[in-house]
Design a protein around this motif. Structure first.
Motif, PDB file in Angstrom:
ATOM      1  N   THR A  62       0.760  -1.268  -0.071  1.00 48.71           N
ATOM      2  CA  THR A  62       0.104   0.141   0.075  1.00 48.71           C
ATOM      3  C   THR A  62       0.900   1.263   0.141  1.00 48.71           C
ATOM      4  O   THR A  62       2.005   1.383   0.223  1.00 48.71           O
ATOM      5  CB  THR A  62      -0.976  -0.096   1.205  1.00 48.71           C
ATOM      6  N   ASP A  63       0.299   2.486  -0.492  1.00 49.37           N
ATOM      7  CA  ASP A  63       0.772   3.641  -0.258  1.00 49.37           C
ATOM      8  C   ASP A  63       0.426   4.597   0.802  1.00 49.37           C
ATOM      9  O   ASP A  63       0.380   5.688   1.339  1.00 49.37           O
ATOM     10  CB  ASP A  63       0.879   4.470  -1.643  1.00 49.37           C
ATOM     11  N   CYS A  68      -4.455   0.020  -1.823  1.00 49.41           N
ATOM     12  CA  CYS A  68      -3.910  -1.018  -1.035  1.00 49.41           C
ATOM     13  C   CYS A  68      -4.321  -2.387  -1.721  1.00 49.41           C
ATOM     14  O   CYS A  68      -5.308  -2.530  -2.127  1.00 49.41           O
ATOM     15  CB  CYS A  68      -4.504  -1.081   0.243  1.00 49.41           C
ATOM     16  N   TYR A  69      -3.207  -3.141  -2.064  1.00 50.13           N
ATOM     17  CA  TYR A  69      -3.537  -4.485  -2.394  1.00 50.13           C
ATOM     18  C   TYR A  69      -3.470  -5.312  -1.221  1.00 50.13           C
ATOM     19  O   TYR A  69      -2.258  -5.625  -0.997  1.00 50.13           O
ATOM     20  CB  TYR A  69      -2.661  -4.820  -3.660  1.00 50.13           C
ATOM     21  N   LEU A  70      -4.496  -6.210  -1.007  1.00 49.83           N
ATOM     22  CA  LEU A  70      -4.485  -7.080   0.281  1.00 49.83           C
ATOM     23  C   LEU A  70      -4.208  -8.454  -0.623  1.00 49.83           C
ATOM     24  O   LEU A  70      -5.170  -9.107  -1.015  1.00 49.83           O
ATOM     25  CB  LEU A  70      -5.760  -7.062   0.812  1.00 49.83           C
ATOM     26  N   SER A  71      -2.830  -8.956  -0.600  1.00 48.22           N
ATOM     27  CA  SER A  71      -2.585 -10.029  -1.386  1.00 48.22           C
ATOM     28  C   SER A  71      -2.731 -11.426  -0.665  1.00 48.22           C
ATOM     29  O   SER A  71      -3.356 -12.142  -1.391  1.00 48.22           O
ATOM     30  CB  SER A  71      -0.952  -9.965  -1.641  1.00 48.22           C
ATOM     31  N   ASP A  72      -2.643 -11.454   0.685  1.00 46.91           N
ATOM     32  CA  ASP A  72      -2.596 -12.421   1.344  1.00 46.91           C
ATOM     33  C   ASP A  72      -3.928 -12.397   2.562  1.00 46.91           C
ATOM     34  O   ASP A  72      -3.402 -11.593   3.440  1.00 46.91           O
ATOM     35  CB  ASP A  72      -1.632 -13.129   2.038  1.00 46.91           C
ATOM     36  N   GLU A  90     -10.868  -5.492   8.127  1.00 51.05           N
ATOM     37  CA  GLU A  90     -11.041  -4.310   8.716  1.00 51.05           C
ATOM     38  C   GLU A  90      -9.946  -3.370   9.343  1.00 51.05           C
ATOM     39  O   GLU A  90      -9.481  -2.268   9.049  1.00 51.05           O
ATOM     40  CB  GLU A  90     -11.970  -4.250   9.980  1.00 51.05           C
ATOM     41  N   GLU A  91      -8.956  -4.182   9.873  1.00 54.33           N
ATOM     42  CA  GLU A  91      -7.641  -3.469  10.500  1.00 54.33           C
ATOM     43  C   GLU A  91      -6.778  -3.246   9.308  1.00 54.33           C
ATOM     44  O   GLU A  91      -6.161  -2.119   9.192  1.00 54.33           O
ATOM     45  CB  GLU A  91      -6.913  -4.405  11.337  1.00 54.33           C
ATOM     46  N   THR A  92      -6.481  -3.841   8.132  1.00 55.00           N
ATOM     47  CA  THR A  92      -6.045  -3.527   6.982  1.00 55.00           C
ATOM     48  C   THR A  92      -6.375  -2.178   6.414  1.00 55.00           C
ATOM     49  O   THR A  92      -5.729  -1.443   5.985  1.00 55.00           O
ATOM     50  CB  THR A  92      -6.133  -4.809   6.078  1.00 55.00           C
ATOM     51  N   ARG A  93      -7.651  -2.347   6.273  1.00 56.02           N
ATOM     52  CA  ARG A  93      -8.498  -0.990   5.621  1.00 56.02           C
ATOM     53  C   ARG A  93      -8.084   0.313   6.205  1.00 56.02           C
ATOM     54  O   ARG A  93      -7.850   1.274   5.998  1.00 56.02           O
ATOM     55  CB  ARG A  93      -9.928  -1.157   5.353  1.00 56.02           C
ATOM     56  N   THR A  94      -8.174   0.046   7.745  1.00 52.21           N
ATOM     57  CA  THR A  94      -7.962   1.230   8.729  1.00 52.21           C
ATOM     58  C   THR A  94      -6.563   1.674   8.597  1.00 52.21           C
ATOM     59  O   THR A  94      -6.189   2.846   8.275  1.00 52.21           O
ATOM     60  CB  THR A  94      -8.361   0.870  10.173  1.00 52.21           C
ATOM     61  N   GLN A  95      -5.280   0.900   8.658  1.00 50.68           N
ATOM     62  CA  GLN A  95      -4.106   1.197   8.705  1.00 50.68           C
ATOM     63  C   GLN A  95      -3.797   1.636   7.424  1.00 50.68           C
ATOM     64  O   GLN A  95      -2.662   2.456   7.213  1.00 50.68           O
ATOM     65  CB  GLN A  95      -3.138  -0.106   9.051  1.00 50.68           C
ATOM     66  N   ALA A  96      -4.211   1.144   6.203  1.00 51.40           N
ATOM     67  CA  ALA A  96      -3.912   1.544   4.860  1.00 51.40           C
ATOM     68  C   ALA A  96      -4.528   3.039   4.437  1.00 51.40           C
ATOM     69  O   ALA A  96      -4.075   3.413   3.413  1.00 51.40           O
ATOM     70  CB  ALA A  96      -4.435   0.573   3.794  1.00 51.40           C
ATOM     71  N   THR A 102      -8.633   2.777  -1.630  1.00 45.15           N
ATOM     72  CA  THR A 102      -9.406   1.804  -2.366  1.00 45.15           C
ATOM     73  C   THR A 102      -8.500   0.459  -2.013  1.00 45.15           C
ATOM     74  O   THR A 102      -7.106   0.612  -2.151  1.00 45.15           O
ATOM     75  CB  THR A 102      -9.267   1.845  -3.907  1.00 45.15           C
ATOM     76  N   MET A 103      -8.997  -0.348  -1.293  1.00 49.52           N
ATOM     77  CA  MET A 103      -8.414  -1.745  -1.148  1.00 49.52           C
ATOM     78  C   MET A 103      -8.923  -2.859  -2.200  1.00 49.52           C
ATOM     79  O   MET A 103     -10.097  -2.899  -2.390  1.00 49.52           O
ATOM     80  CB  MET A 103      -8.655  -2.140   0.395  1.00 49.52           C
ATOM     81  N   LEU A 104      -8.131  -3.403  -2.762  1.00 49.78           N
ATOM     82  CA  LEU A 104      -8.282  -4.433  -3.911  1.00 49.78           C
ATOM     83  C   LEU A 104      -7.844  -5.915  -3.275  1.00 49.78           C
ATOM     84  O   LEU A 104      -6.682  -5.931  -2.704  1.00 49.78           O
ATOM     85  CB  LEU A 104      -7.467  -4.116  -4.960  1.00 49.78           C
ATOM     86  N   LEU A 105      -8.473  -6.767  -3.546  1.00 49.74           N
ATOM     87  CA  LEU A 105      -8.306  -8.175  -3.249  1.00 49.74           C
ATOM     88  C   LEU A 105      -8.868  -9.030  -4.300  1.00 49.74           C
ATOM     89  O   LEU A 105      -9.909  -8.932  -4.604  1.00 49.74           O
ATOM     90  CB  LEU A 105      -9.120  -8.536  -1.717  1.00 49.74           C
ATOM     91  N   LEU A 106      -7.950  -9.837  -4.655  1.00 54.69           N
ATOM     92  CA  LEU A 106      -8.506 -10.728  -5.807  1.00 54.69           C
ATOM     93  C   LEU A 106      -8.640 -12.377  -4.953  1.00 54.69           C
ATOM     94  O   LEU A 106      -7.514 -12.812  -4.438  1.00 54.69           O
ATOM     95  CB  LEU A 106      -7.110 -10.961  -6.714  1.00 54.69           C
TER      96      LEU A 106
END
Length: 133
Positions: A62-63, A68-72, A90-96, A102-106
């Motif tokens: 993330t920048d 933010c790309y949530l890879s794993d 949720e914690e990832t989104r907050t910290q990012a 924008t948070m992306l997850l494949l």
């Protein structure tokens, strides 16, 4: 069981591989060097620990202000159903960067129903080159 969530600057390959094995996540855990590079270059790792033992994690790039790309996202199968995965997201989104980012997850095909079940927004405008190895 009490679960402690934290942003950690370092996650060791042994703990990562252990949880990946126990979660069913498909990652190249037989290639330790690749795993170590993956961990070294991630700049946002959120962990879930129970009595100090790693039971889940979210590994992202993330920048911290736009994307933010949530890879794993991995949670030990023995601990699934406790809301750990949702909380890691949720914690990832907050910290990012929260609403700024924008948070992306494949999703793996087998996990699509999980993300639908937690009402994670779905996008139809994604394009990608898939890994060949």
């Amino acid at each position: 069981m009490n679960t402690v969530y934290a942003r950690e600057d370092y996650l060791g390959a042994d703990e990562y591989i252990d949880v990946v094995r126990k979660s069913g996540l498909n990652r190249p855990i037989a290639d330790r060097g690749r795993i170590e590079r993956m961990l070294a270059h991630a700049n946002l790792i959120i962990t879930a620990r129970q009595d100090g033992r790693l039971v889940g994690f979210a590994r992202s790039l993330t920048d911290f202000c736009f994307c933010c790309y949530l890879s794993d996202l991995a949670v030990d199968k023995a601990c699934q159903g406790q809301g750990i995965g949702r909380r890691l997201i949720e914690e990832t989104r907050t910290q990012a960067g929260g609403a700024l980012t924008t948070m992306l997850l494949l999703s793996a095909p087998t996990a699509v129903s999980y993300y639908q079940g937690i009402n994670m927004p779905h996008a139809d405008n994604c394009f990608l080159y898939r890994r060949e190895k």
